[in-house]
Design an enzyme around this catalytic site. Structure first.
Site, PDB file in Angstrom:
ATOM      1  N   ASP A 245      47.904  36.165  38.031  1.00 34.44           N
ATOM      2  CA  ASP A 245      46.516  36.548  38.332  1.00 34.44           C
ATOM      3  C   ASP A 245      45.737  35.293  38.703  1.00 34.44           C
ATOM      4  O   ASP A 245      44.681  35.006  38.147  1.00 34.44           O
ATOM      5  CB  ASP A 245      45.890  37.244  37.124  1.00 34.44           C
ATOM      6  CG  ASP A 245      44.610  37.994  37.467  1.00 34.44           C
ATOM      7  OD1 ASP A 245      44.459  38.394  38.637  1.00 34.44           O
ATOM      8  OD2 ASP A 245      43.767  38.180  36.576  1.00 34.44           O
TER       9      ASP A 245
ATOM     10  N   ASP B  74      44.359  31.736  31.150  1.00 35.12           N
ATOM     11  CA  ASP B  74      44.703  33.145  31.125  1.00 35.12           C
ATOM     12  C   ASP B  74      46.019  33.483  31.821  1.00 35.12           C
ATOM     13  O   ASP B  74      46.052  33.815  33.005  1.00 35.12           O
ATOM     14  CB  ASP B  74      43.574  33.977  31.744  1.00 35.12           C
ATOM     15  CG  ASP B  74      43.725  35.459  31.418  1.00 35.12           C
ATOM     16  OD1 ASP B  74      44.604  35.799  30.609  1.00 35.12           O
ATOM     17  OD2 ASP B  74      42.967  36.262  31.974  1.00 35.12           O
TER      18      ASP B  74
END
EC number: 2.7.11.1
Length: 330
Positions: free
Chosen positions: A203, A219
């Protein structure tokens, strides 16, 4: 209802959060500041050692403990190679902890400013670090975390959209008339292209990058096996010529560490279509969480669904255009 069945975090009270943190021998002195995260619950605080920390509570029933631990192992491997990624802290001999049914982990708090994805110098820098991430990622595949697939990003997402009953009845025919060919075309184009699947950030967009004398990746929550281009295409913006220049710039840095298969450029538009459908499916699946209803209130508005019909039509047309190419002839 058990914690693992509660997608809304309704039992994750401030007292429970503090008790969980203190169970690790870390004692907050400040209040908990909620950070921008919809999938999980993330808070920043200052402890009695005067250091800033971030605690992350994983959404129940999304990842298994084995899948989270695999994410943490990948983060540790990247950190060991001095790649600027904010890795979870090892406390009491482990990085993943559990308290009253919730999985959680602690991170050091690292500040920074937003990444400028229209800055070519920054993009080349990013390319080098993505190349280094992939150099580590190629050493093995995830065993329990998933592969990037059309089944999850298109078929399951489509099911979640339709099962949510959020689609206005009078737009159903028009919406399905474009959703069906978009999913079919994206699935065909993605699945017919051969690629080497390995561990990715998954991502890698500007929102998951902090800039502090260089990039800091955050993340790995969506880390999975997939093609290299997945960690590159979301860096692109603007018109076709601008994107081709950005691609060349990123890959100039990337190729210092990792070879890139230019055939994967054919995957950019299918991946974009998959992300569009998956994003709608994600909101639909989480709609029972009051935080989603508050933050994505426009999902229940007729105007949003009308705009999505137009966006899907534009993306379907893009799928039928010539793929992006490299100006450098890489």
């Amino acid at each position: 209802m058990s914690v693992q069945d509660d997608f809304s975090f309704s039992s994750l009270t401030p007292d429970l959060i503090l008790d969980a943190i203190e169970s690790l021998g870390i004692y907050p002195e400040s209040g908990l500041i909620a950070l921008n995260s919809y999938e999980n619950r993330v808070y920043q605080f200052i402890a009695d050692d005067k250091k800033r920390y971030v605690v992350k509570f994983y959404r129940p029933n999304r990842w298994s403990s084995a899948q989270i631990e695999e994410e943490h192992e990948f983060a540790a491997q990247l950190a060991a190679e001095e790649i600027p990624l904010i890795a979870p802290m090892a406390l009491q001999g482990k990085t993943l902890h559990q308290y009253q049914g919730y999985y959680f982990t602690l991170y050091p708090s690292v500040g920074g400013r937003s990444f400028e994805n229209d800055n070519l110098d920054h993009l080349e820098w990013m390319g080098r670090f993505i190349g280094r991430i992939h150099l580590v990622g190629q050493k093995q595949q995830f065993k329990v975390r998933p592969n990037l697939s059309t089944d999850e990003y298109l078929k399951q997402a489509k099911h979640n959209i339709l099962a949510s009953n959020m689609l206005p009845t009078h737009l159903e025919t028009a919406f399905l008339a474009i959703l069906e060919p978009l999913c079919k075309t994206a699935e065909q184009q993605f699945n017919q292209q051969k690629y080497n699947a390995f561990r990715l950030h998954g991502d890698c967009h500007a929102g998951n990058i902090l800039w502090r004398d260089g990039p800091f990746f955050v993340d790995l929550d969506d880390a999975r096996n997939g093609p290299a281009i997945q960690d590159i295409w979301m860096m692109l913006s603007g018109n076709r010529d601008q994107q081709m220049l950005q691609l060349d710039t990123i890959l100039a840095g990337y190729e210092e560490f990792c070879a890139f298969n230019a055939a994967e450029l054919k995957l950019i538009e299918p991946l974009r279509a998959m992300r569009m459908v998956h994003y709608m499916g994600w909101i639909a699946k989480r709609w029972c969480d009051p935080a989603f209803q508050h933050s994505f209130a426009w999902f229940a508005e007729e105007k949003y669904w009308e705009q999505q019909i137009l966006s899907f039509k534009e993306q379907l047309a893009q799928l039928n255009e010539e793929p992006l190419r490299l100006m450098s002839g890489l």
